[in-house]
Motif scaffolding. Structure first.
Motif, short mmCIF file in Angstrom:
data_model
loop_
_atom_site.label_atom_id
_atom_site.label_comp_id
_atom_site.label_asym_id
_atom_site.label_seq_id
_atom_site.Cartn_x
_atom_site.Cartn_y
_atom_site.Cartn_z
N GLU A 14 34.56 4.64 -0.09
CA GLU A 14 33.11 4.61 0.51
C GLU A 14 32.63 4.18 -0.97
N LEU A 15 33.21 4.76 -1.97
CA LEU A 15 32.27 4.88 -3.22
C LEU A 15 32.33 3.72 -3.95
N ALA A 73 29.01 7.49 -11.00
CA ALA A 73 28.66 7.79 -9.69
C ALA A 73 30.44 9.00 -9.85
N GLY A 74 30.11 10.32 -9.26
CA GLY A 74 31.57 11.35 -9.14
C GLY A 74 32.19 11.95 -7.90
N PHE A 75 32.81 12.64 -7.68
CA PHE A 75 33.27 13.07 -6.82
C PHE A 75 32.77 14.33 -7.27
N ASP A 76 32.34 15.03 -5.87
CA ASP A 76 32.32 16.85 -6.09
C ASP A 76 31.26 16.86 -4.86
N LEU A 106 22.81 12.93 -10.45
CA LEU A 106 24.40 12.24 -9.68
C LEU A 106 24.29 11.75 -8.46
N THR A 107 24.89 10.69 -8.28
CA THR A 107 25.12 9.61 -7.47
C THR A 107 26.67 10.76 -6.95
N THR A 108 27.61 10.96 -6.00
CA THR A 108 28.97 11.38 -5.52
C THR A 108 28.94 11.51 -4.48
N ILE A 109 29.95 11.73 -4.27
CA ILE A 109 30.70 11.43 -2.84
C ILE A 109 31.03 13.69 -3.08
N ARG A 151 26.27 10.91 -1.28
CA ARG A 151 24.76 11.56 -2.35
C ARG A 151 24.06 11.09 -2.99
N ARG A 152 23.29 10.09 -2.64
CA ARG A 152 22.65 8.64 -3.34
C ARG A 152 22.01 9.83 -4.21
#
Length: 326
Positions: free
Chosen positions: A163-164, A265-268, A280-283, A318-319
């Motif tokens: 998705e990212l 972009a990152g995750f968490d 931050l743009t993230t999952i 989350r954009r």
């Protein structure tokens, strides 16, 4: 005040059996131990201080996490402790520092206290199983289930990686670098990278080999100069939000702006990512609810002999302001 007699009545056993089950000082079946402990938790029973001055043993569970300083695991741990407090269990904590060898020692240390069960976040369940001894009821948290560990609470890390990456491609990015902690220390990072690779290939783009670094102690010293020269990425995906912050710092040391020169972009979905400027743009992963779900699943298995299950929870993109269209 709840008495031991009331606990025995709720569990459907004699007073002597209830005492043996709570104190582990005689012959009693595992099933009856679970029944008595559940009854004690439901009734809020607390053993009185005997003449010798020692309290009866409070049931405990063991929790293994990679790092106590990572907000992701701290959030899950807080929810586990809250759930276990209600059930009358204590919580023992160990950390592996993302080290498979240390992981086995940490689990062995938890087992010394004879826990009712374990909640484990391991480096890789496929390889960790060979290093671990016979375990009480165990739930994996953040790891996919295996034949030896069928109980797990997970998010779809592979899907999150897809998705990212899809979002970045839709914004016009074609040269996307993936920066990650060592895959041997985290199958979660590896699944996210596999999602990235699959999506890149699906769009006819060449995925870049991941830049792997240690998970511990180097984020604030990250050097991206070689990767920037070799690949000239317009976007960088970090395998977690803490690493994404390190990537942003490294880019700024190179005189580059985010997202003006490079998107990140990152995750968490850790809270500090929302406090950045730009955010931050993230999952976003539901770490607190995952911890609570793992605790409830473990209690159900340990006290009610419930079957092991795999629970999957949803993530959310989350954009923020660290990604732009090109």
């Amino acid at each position: 005040m709840t008495t031991l007699q009331q606990v025995a009545l709720r569990a459907g056993c004699s007073l002597a059996t209830a005492s043996r089950a709570l104190n582990r000082n005689g012959a009693v079946s595992d099933l009856m131990v679970r029944k008595v402990r559940r009854a004690a938790a439901e009734l809020g029973y607390r053993p009185a201080v005997p003449a010798g001055g020692k309290l009866g043993r409070r049931p405990v569970i063991g929790v293994l996490i990679p790092s106590i300083t990572n907000p992701v695991f701290a959030s899950s741990l807080s929810s586990i402790q809250n759930r276990m407090l209600v059930a009358g269990h204590g919580v023992l904590i160990a950390q592996s520092d993302y080290d498979p060898a240390r992981e086995a020692d940490a689990v062995a240390s938890l087992l010394n206290d004879q826990p009712t069960g374990l909640i484990l976040t391991v480096c890789n369940p496929a390889s960790s199983a060979a290093l671990l001894p016979s375990l009480p009821p165990t739930v994996l948290l953040n790891n996919m289930p295996t034949s030896l560990f069928p109980a797990a609470v997970t998010a779809d890390n592979h899907g999150a990686g897809r998705e990212l990456t899809e979002m970045l491609i839709d914004l016009g990015h074609r040269r996307i670098l993936f920066v990650s902690g060592n895959f041997a220390a985290s199958d979660r990072a590896q699944h996210r990278y596999e999602g990235y690779r699959e999506t890149m290939a699906g769009h006819g783009l060449s995925p870049i080999r991941a830049m792997e670094i240690p998970f511990v102690g180097v984020y604030d010293q990250l050097d991206l100069s070689a990767a920037l020269t070799a690949f000239s990425p317009t976007a960088i995906i970090a395998s977690n939000d803490l690493l994404a912050l390190g990537v942003i710092g490294a880019l700024r040391r190179e005189g580059l702006s985010v997202p003006g020169d490079v998107s990140v972009a990152g995750f968490d979905g850790i809270a500090i990512g929302r406090l950045m400027d730009p955010p931050l743009t993230t999952i976003e992963m539901p770490d607190a609810s995952m911890g609570a779900a793992a605790a409830s699943l473990l209690l159900d298995m340990a006290e009610n002999a419930a079957p092991a299950r795999h629970l999957s929870v949803a993530h959310m993109l989350r954009r923020g302001g660290t990604v732009r269209a090109i």
